[in-house]
Design a protein around this motif. Structure first.
Motif, short mmCIF file in Angstrom:
data_model
loop_
_atom_site.label_atom_id
_atom_site.label_comp_id
_atom_site.label_asym_id
_atom_site.label_seq_id
_atom_site.Cartn_x
_atom_site.Cartn_y
_atom_site.Cartn_z
N PRO A 223 88.35 62.77 -6.84
CA PRO A 223 87.62 61.81 -6.01
C PRO A 223 87.94 61.91 -4.52
CG PRO A 223 88.90 60.68 -7.72
CD PRO A 223 89.23 62.12 -7.80
N LEU A 224 89.15 62.34 -4.17
CA LEU A 224 89.52 62.41 -2.76
C LEU A 224 88.63 63.37 -1.99
CD1 LEU A 224 91.49 61.72 -0.46
CD2 LEU A 224 92.88 63.63 -1.22
N THR A 225 88.34 64.53 -2.56
CA THR A 225 87.55 65.54 -1.87
C THR A 225 86.12 65.64 -2.39
OG1 THR A 225 88.36 67.21 -3.41
CG2 THR A 225 89.57 66.93 -1.34
N ASP A 226 85.77 64.83 -3.39
CA ASP A 226 84.44 64.85 -4.01
C ASP A 226 84.10 66.22 -4.59
OD1 ASP A 226 83.98 62.16 -3.40
OD2 ASP A 226 83.20 62.66 -1.44
N GLU A 227 85.09 66.92 -5.11
CA GLU A 227 84.89 68.25 -5.69
C GLU A 227 84.98 68.17 -7.20
OE1 GLU A 227 86.80 70.72 -1.96
OE2 GLU A 227 87.80 70.76 -3.90
N ALA A 228 84.26 69.07 -7.85
CA ALA A 228 84.27 69.10 -9.30
C ALA A 228 84.22 70.54 -9.80
CB ALA A 228 83.09 68.33 -9.86
N HIS A 229 85.00 70.82 -10.82
CA HIS A 229 84.96 72.08 -11.55
C HIS A 229 84.28 71.77 -12.87
CE1 HIS A 229 87.75 74.46 -9.05
NE2 HIS A 229 88.30 73.28 -8.79
N ILE A 230 83.19 72.46 -13.19
CA ILE A 230 82.46 72.24 -14.42
C ILE A 230 82.63 73.46 -15.30
CG2 ILE A 230 80.21 71.82 -15.46
CD1 ILE A 230 80.76 70.94 -11.89
N TYR A 231 83.07 73.22 -16.54
CA TYR A 231 83.31 74.30 -17.49
C TYR A 231 82.39 74.15 -18.69
CZ TYR A 231 87.63 74.80 -14.85
OH TYR A 231 88.54 74.96 -13.85
N TYR A 232 81.70 75.22 -19.03
CA TYR A 232 80.89 75.30 -20.25
C TYR A 232 81.57 76.33 -21.12
CZ TYR A 232 76.88 76.52 -23.21
OH TYR A 232 76.04 76.77 -24.27
N GLN A 233 82.07 75.92 -22.29
CA GLN A 233 82.83 76.81 -23.16
C GLN A 233 82.17 76.86 -24.53
OE1 GLN A 233 86.98 75.89 -23.40
NE2 GLN A 233 87.30 77.21 -25.15
N CYS A 234 82.01 78.09 -25.04
CA CYS A 234 81.46 78.29 -26.39
C CYS A 234 81.95 79.62 -26.94
CB CYS A 234 79.94 78.21 -26.39
SG CYS A 234 79.13 79.62 -25.64
N LEU A 235 81.66 79.87 -28.19
CA LEU A 235 82.00 81.16 -28.78
C LEU A 235 81.20 82.25 -28.08
CD1 LEU A 235 82.13 80.32 -32.58
CD2 LEU A 235 84.04 80.97 -31.12
N SER A 236 81.83 83.39 -27.85
CA SER A 236 81.16 84.45 -27.09
C SER A 236 79.97 85.05 -27.85
CB SER A 236 82.15 85.55 -26.72
OG SER A 236 82.62 86.20 -27.88
N VAL A 237 79.96 84.94 -29.16
CA VAL A 237 78.84 85.46 -29.95
C VAL A 237 77.56 84.68 -29.64
CG1 VAL A 237 77.98 85.75 -32.30
CG2 VAL A 237 80.37 86.21 -31.78
N SER A 238 77.68 83.38 -29.45
CA SER A 238 76.50 82.56 -29.21
C SER A 238 76.30 82.22 -27.73
CB SER A 238 76.61 81.26 -30.01
OG SER A 238 77.75 80.54 -29.61
N PHE A 239 77.03 82.89 -26.83
CA PHE A 239 76.93 82.59 -25.40
C PHE A 239 75.63 83.13 -24.82
CE2 PHE A 239 77.74 83.76 -20.93
CZ PHE A 239 78.00 82.50 -20.43
N ASP A 240 74.94 82.29 -24.06
CA ASP A 240 73.73 82.66 -23.34
C ASP A 240 73.88 82.15 -21.91
OD1 ASP A 240 71.17 83.42 -22.59
OD2 ASP A 240 70.23 81.65 -23.45
N GLN A 241 73.85 83.05 -20.95
CA GLN A 241 74.06 82.70 -19.54
C GLN A 241 73.02 81.69 -19.05
OE1 GLN A 241 76.42 84.57 -17.55
NE2 GLN A 241 76.04 83.44 -15.69
N GLY A 242 71.79 81.83 -19.45
CA GLY A 242 70.74 80.91 -19.01
C GLY A 242 70.94 79.51 -19.55
N GLU A 243 71.29 79.42 -20.83
CA GLU A 243 71.54 78.11 -21.41
C GLU A 243 72.75 77.45 -20.78
OE1 GLU A 243 72.67 75.92 -25.60
OE2 GLU A 243 72.18 78.05 -25.62
N ALA A 244 73.78 78.24 -20.51
CA ALA A 244 74.99 77.70 -19.87
C ALA A 244 74.65 77.15 -18.48
CB ALA A 244 76.05 78.78 -19.77
N MET A 245 73.88 77.89 -17.71
CA MET A 245 73.53 77.45 -16.37
C MET A 245 72.68 76.18 -16.42
SD MET A 245 71.73 79.59 -13.29
CE MET A 245 70.24 79.84 -14.20
N ASN A 246 71.69 76.13 -17.30
CA ASN A 246 70.85 74.95 -17.41
C ASN A 246 71.63 73.72 -17.88
OD1 ASN A 246 68.57 76.31 -16.55
ND2 ASN A 246 67.96 76.88 -18.62
#
Length: 131
Positions: free
Chosen positions: A60-83
């Protein structure tokens, strides 16, 4: 001479411990600034992948956020992760009354194996919110 310096340094350390303020007293101070990082798991994950999980590390001090999307690499889709990350960012922005956000670094994807020898993919986004 070395013993004298060691004794003086030890006295400074003991004085620091003796006169240190308690954290609960500091939090009641009106000038106290919260520098902690909060780990937030959004209620609505916005994903169709059964193995996916979204987490947000928010400062909250710097209003920064790290967002993590984690899944099994077999079912990973870059577009779905980004959306999914974009939808979670929009929800977080509305919940905390932010106007907009900007990217502080390029999004990146990392792959790793856990202790059970399963491959995972992590999509990471780093943003700063503005009011």
């Amino acid at each position: 001479m070395k013993k004298f310096i060691a004794v003086v340094a030890a006295l400074f350390c003991f004085a620091g411990f003796a006169f240190a303020e308690d954290l609960s007293e500091l939090q009641n101070d009106p000038n106290f600034v919260d520098t902690s990082t909060r780990l937030i798991v959004p209620e609505n994950q916005h994903t169709t992948n059964k193995t996916a999980k979204v987490t947000i590390e928010y400062t909250p001090l710097t209003d920064e956020a790290h967002i993590y999307y984690q899944c099994l690499s077999v079912s990973f889709d870059q577009g779905e992760a980004m959306n999914t990350v974009l939808e979670c960012l929009d929800d977080f922005k509305k919940e905390n009354q932010y106007y907009n956000y900007r990217y502080l670094r390029r999004d990146n994807t990392k792959f790793f194996k856990d202790d059970k020898n399963m491959k995972w993919a992590v999509y990471h986004s780093y943003v700063q919110f503005t009011r």
